[in-house]
Design a protein around this motif. Sequence first.
Motif, PDB file in Angstrom:
ATOM      1  N   PHE A   1       0.830  -1.215   0.000  1.00  0.00           N
ATOM      2  CA  PHE A   1       0.000   0.000   0.000  1.00  0.00           C
ATOM      3  C   PHE A   1       0.862   1.263   0.000  1.00  0.00           C
ATOM      4  O   PHE A   1       0.501   2.256  -0.634  1.00  0.00           O
ATOM      5  CB  PHE A   1      -0.971  -0.003   1.185  1.00  0.00           C
ATOM      6  CG  PHE A   1      -1.982  -1.117   1.122  1.00  0.00           C
ATOM      7  CD1 PHE A   1      -2.699  -1.343  -0.052  1.00  0.00           C
ATOM      8  CD2 PHE A   1      -2.225  -1.937   2.211  1.00  0.00           C
ATOM      9  CE1 PHE A   1      -3.630  -2.379  -0.129  1.00  0.00           C
ATOM     10  CE2 PHE A   1      -3.144  -2.972   2.144  1.00  0.00           C
ATOM     11  CZ  PHE A   1      -3.845  -3.201   0.970  1.00  0.00           C
ATOM     12  N   ALA A   2       2.010   1.203   0.712  1.00  0.00           N
ATOM     13  CA  ALA A   2       2.917   2.358   0.718  1.00  0.00           C
ATOM     14  C   ALA A   2       3.392   2.639  -0.716  1.00  0.00           C
ATOM     15  O   ALA A   2       3.447   3.794  -1.157  1.00  0.00           O
ATOM     16  CB  ALA A   2       4.102   2.087   1.642  1.00  0.00           C
TER      17      ALA A   2
ATOM     18  N   GLY B   1     -10.745   0.476   5.217  1.00  0.00           N
ATOM     19  CA  GLY B   1     -10.983   1.922   5.342  1.00  0.00           C
ATOM     20  C   GLY B   1      -9.673   2.660   5.572  1.00  0.00           C
ATOM     21  O   GLY B   1      -9.436   3.723   4.996  1.00  0.00           O
ATOM     22  N   GLU B   2      -8.799   2.054   6.371  1.00  0.00           N
ATOM     23  CA  GLU B   2      -7.539   2.729   6.690  1.00  0.00           C
ATOM     24  C   GLU B   2      -6.546   2.706   5.541  1.00  0.00           C
ATOM     25  O   GLU B   2      -5.906   3.705   5.252  1.00  0.00           O
ATOM     26  CB  GLU B   2      -6.945   2.145   7.975  1.00  0.00           C
ATOM     27  CG  GLU B   2      -7.822   2.494   9.184  1.00  0.00           C
ATOM     28  CD  GLU B   2      -7.190   2.107  10.510  1.00  0.00           C
ATOM     29  OE1 GLU B   2      -5.954   2.102  10.624  1.00  0.00           O
ATOM     30  OE2 GLU B   2      -7.956   1.797  11.450  1.00  0.00           O
ATOM     31  N   TRP B   3      -6.424   1.563   4.861  1.00  0.00           N
ATOM     32  CA  TRP B   3      -5.446   1.576   3.744  1.00  0.00           C
ATOM     33  C   TRP B   3      -5.954   2.394   2.559  1.00  0.00           C
ATOM     34  O   TRP B   3      -5.168   3.025   1.846  1.00  0.00           O
ATOM     35  CB  TRP B   3      -4.919   0.187   3.368  1.00  0.00           C
ATOM     36  CG  TRP B   3      -5.853  -0.881   2.875  1.00  0.00           C
ATOM     37  CD1 TRP B   3      -6.335  -1.932   3.593  1.00  0.00           C
ATOM     38  CD2 TRP B   3      -6.370  -1.054   1.535  1.00  0.00           C
ATOM     39  NE1 TRP B   3      -7.126  -2.726   2.801  1.00  0.00           N
ATOM     40  CE2 TRP B   3      -7.151  -2.219   1.533  1.00  0.00           C
ATOM     41  CE3 TRP B   3      -6.226  -0.353   0.345  1.00  0.00           C
ATOM     42  CZ2 TRP B   3      -7.822  -2.694   0.393  1.00  0.00           C
ATOM     43  CZ3 TRP B   3      -6.882  -0.808  -0.798  1.00  0.00           C
ATOM     44  CH2 TRP B   3      -7.676  -1.955  -0.758  1.00  0.00           C
TER      45      TRP B   3
ATOM     46  N   ILE C   1      -3.964   5.638   0.762  1.00  0.00           N
ATOM     47  CA  ILE C   1      -3.686   5.807  -0.678  1.00  0.00           C
ATOM     48  C   ILE C   1      -4.317   7.099  -1.212  1.00  0.00           C
ATOM     49  O   ILE C   1      -3.738   7.782  -2.060  1.00  0.00           O
ATOM     50  CB  ILE C   1      -4.157   4.559  -1.465  1.00  0.00           C
ATOM     51  CG1 ILE C   1      -3.331   3.346  -1.018  1.00  0.00           C
ATOM     52  CG2 ILE C   1      -4.022   4.757  -2.979  1.00  0.00           C
ATOM     53  CD1 ILE C   1      -3.943   2.023  -1.389  1.00  0.00           C
ATOM     54  N   CYS C   2      -5.479   7.459  -0.659  1.00  0.00           N
ATOM     55  CA  CYS C   2      -6.173   8.674  -1.117  1.00  0.00           C
ATOM     56  C   CYS C   2      -5.637   9.942  -0.448  1.00  0.00           C
ATOM     57  O   CYS C   2      -6.108  11.040  -0.757  1.00  0.00           O
ATOM     58  CB  CYS C   2      -7.675   8.564  -0.823  1.00  0.00           C
ATOM     59  SG  CYS C   2      -8.502   7.284  -1.763  1.00  0.00           S
ATOM     60  N   SER C   3      -4.670   9.778   0.490  1.00  0.00           N
ATOM     61  CA  SER C   3      -4.239  10.961   1.242  1.00  0.00           C
ATOM     62  C   SER C   3      -3.352  11.907   0.422  1.00  0.00           C
ATOM     63  O   SER C   3      -3.018  12.985   0.866  1.00  0.00           O
ATOM     64  CB  SER C   3      -3.523  10.541   2.538  1.00  0.00           C
ATOM     65  OG  SER C   3      -2.337   9.845   2.203  1.00  0.00           O
TER      66      SER C   3
ATOM     67  N   ARG D   1     -11.878   5.666  -2.968  1.00  0.00           N
ATOM     68  CA  ARG D   1     -12.446   6.839  -2.298  1.00  0.00           C
ATOM     69  C   ARG D   1     -13.675   6.468  -1.463  1.00  0.00           C
ATOM     70  O   ARG D   1     -13.876   6.996  -0.390  1.00  0.00           O
ATOM     71  CB  ARG D   1     -12.744   7.950  -3.302  1.00  0.00           C
ATOM     72  CG  ARG D   1     -11.490   8.818  -3.532  1.00  0.00           C
ATOM     73  CD  ARG D   1     -11.715  10.006  -4.422  1.00  0.00           C
ATOM     74  NE  ARG D   1     -11.716   9.616  -5.815  1.00  0.00           N
ATOM     75  CZ  ARG D   1     -12.765   9.671  -6.613  1.00  0.00           C
ATOM     76  NH1 ARG D   1     -13.923  10.103  -6.156  1.00  0.00           N
ATOM     77  NH2 ARG D   1     -12.661   9.297  -7.876  1.00  0.00           N
ATOM     78  N   LEU D   2     -14.476   5.532  -1.969  1.00  0.00           N
ATOM     79  CA  LEU D   2     -15.666   5.125  -1.206  1.00  0.00           C
ATOM     80  C   LEU D   2     -15.305   4.372   0.078  1.00  0.00           C
ATOM     81  O   LEU D   2     -16.062   4.372   1.039  1.00  0.00           O
ATOM     82  CB  LEU D   2     -16.584   4.257  -2.067  1.00  0.00           C
ATOM     83  CG  LEU D   2     -17.457   4.999  -3.072  1.00  0.00           C
ATOM     84  CD1 LEU D   2     -18.269   4.006  -3.894  1.00  0.00           C
ATOM     85  CD2 LEU D   2     -18.402   5.967  -2.368  1.00  0.00           C
ATOM     86  N   HIS D   3     -14.162   3.693   0.065  1.00  0.00           N
ATOM     87  CA  HIS D   3     -13.762   2.940   1.263  1.00  0.00           C
ATOM     88  C   HIS D   3     -12.876   3.745   2.202  1.00  0.00           C
ATOM     89  O   HIS D   3     -12.604   3.293   3.316  1.00  0.00           O
ATOM     90  CB  HIS D   3     -13.078   1.626   0.873  1.00  0.00           C
ATOM     91  CG  HIS D   3     -14.049   0.643   0.299  1.00  0.00           C
ATOM     92  ND1 HIS D   3     -14.425   0.682  -1.017  1.00  0.00           N
ATOM     93  CD2 HIS D   3     -14.759  -0.354   0.877  1.00  0.00           C
ATOM     94  CE1 HIS D   3     -15.327  -0.274  -1.230  1.00  0.00           C
ATOM     95  NE2 HIS D   3     -15.544  -0.913  -0.099  1.00  0.00           N
TER      96      HIS D   3
END
Length: 252
Positions: free
Chosen positions: A41-42, A163-165, A169-171, A192-194
């Motif tokens: 994910f990173a 929700g957290e990962w 990614i969306c941050s 984005r929805l999650h």
Amino acid sequence: MVEEFTRTGPYMELGSYPVWAQEMMHSTVKAKHKVVDHELFAMMKEAALPEPETNKFLVGGWPVIEQFPQFMAVNLCKVQYGRSRGEDMARKYLMRNIRVEQHHADLWTQWAAACGVDKKDLLDSAVPVETQALNHWCWHSCERSSLATSMAATNLAIEGATGEWSTLICSSDTYENSFPPELRKQATRWLRLHAQYDDTHPWEALEIICSLIGNRAEPKYVAYLAQCISNSYEYMALSLDRCMSHEPVAAH
Ligand code: HXD
Ligand code: FE
């Protein structure tokens, strides 16, 4: 039920839930971080995940995405209308969200398509056993465990970590901007929805689990719930590790 739980505080705050639930969540944080802090994910966040790993992730994740509404349907079969507040809440939640998850499966296929993974690849590719394991665990849990336990393993644990990962990614815009402008929306809609600020599912699931169990719970049962939640995180991490390894998928 010894003592009924009714939430009074804000629903997206752990302090609004019984002490046993707070302890259960704290005891599973370490396992959750194996997922949320995973290098896959990173790298995805930095748009640095190579194509083969991206493909393995999207194809490997598909069985759980596709079957998630089915896990919820199995749980729905455990509910009887009007038997308790918790069951009525679960009934509503599961019925509404089965429909929501139907749409999420479409959005996953659109994310995959934007990454060059077409429907045929998604549906027909061989998936390594380490990646299948999460799916098998979800079936086992939903078919063999109580409503509260299997909602903890699926809606709370899997959707909670997701929700957290997704939020990670969306941050920043880096991942979204790595797609051509015309594909950016479809490539990131599922994410984005999650992303946590939007996704209330895990909190709603926690409220239902607490309403089913009550204000007090046997320490042995709490430890079992925590074990099931951790199992979901561990299986997610196993799948992610496998996506990053260069081992080929066993021939079949
Ligand atoms: C992680 C891959 C290793 C699996 C991610 C599963 C996330 C399930 C989210 C749930 O809401 C179903 C969906 O399709 O949106
Ligand atoms: Fe979803």
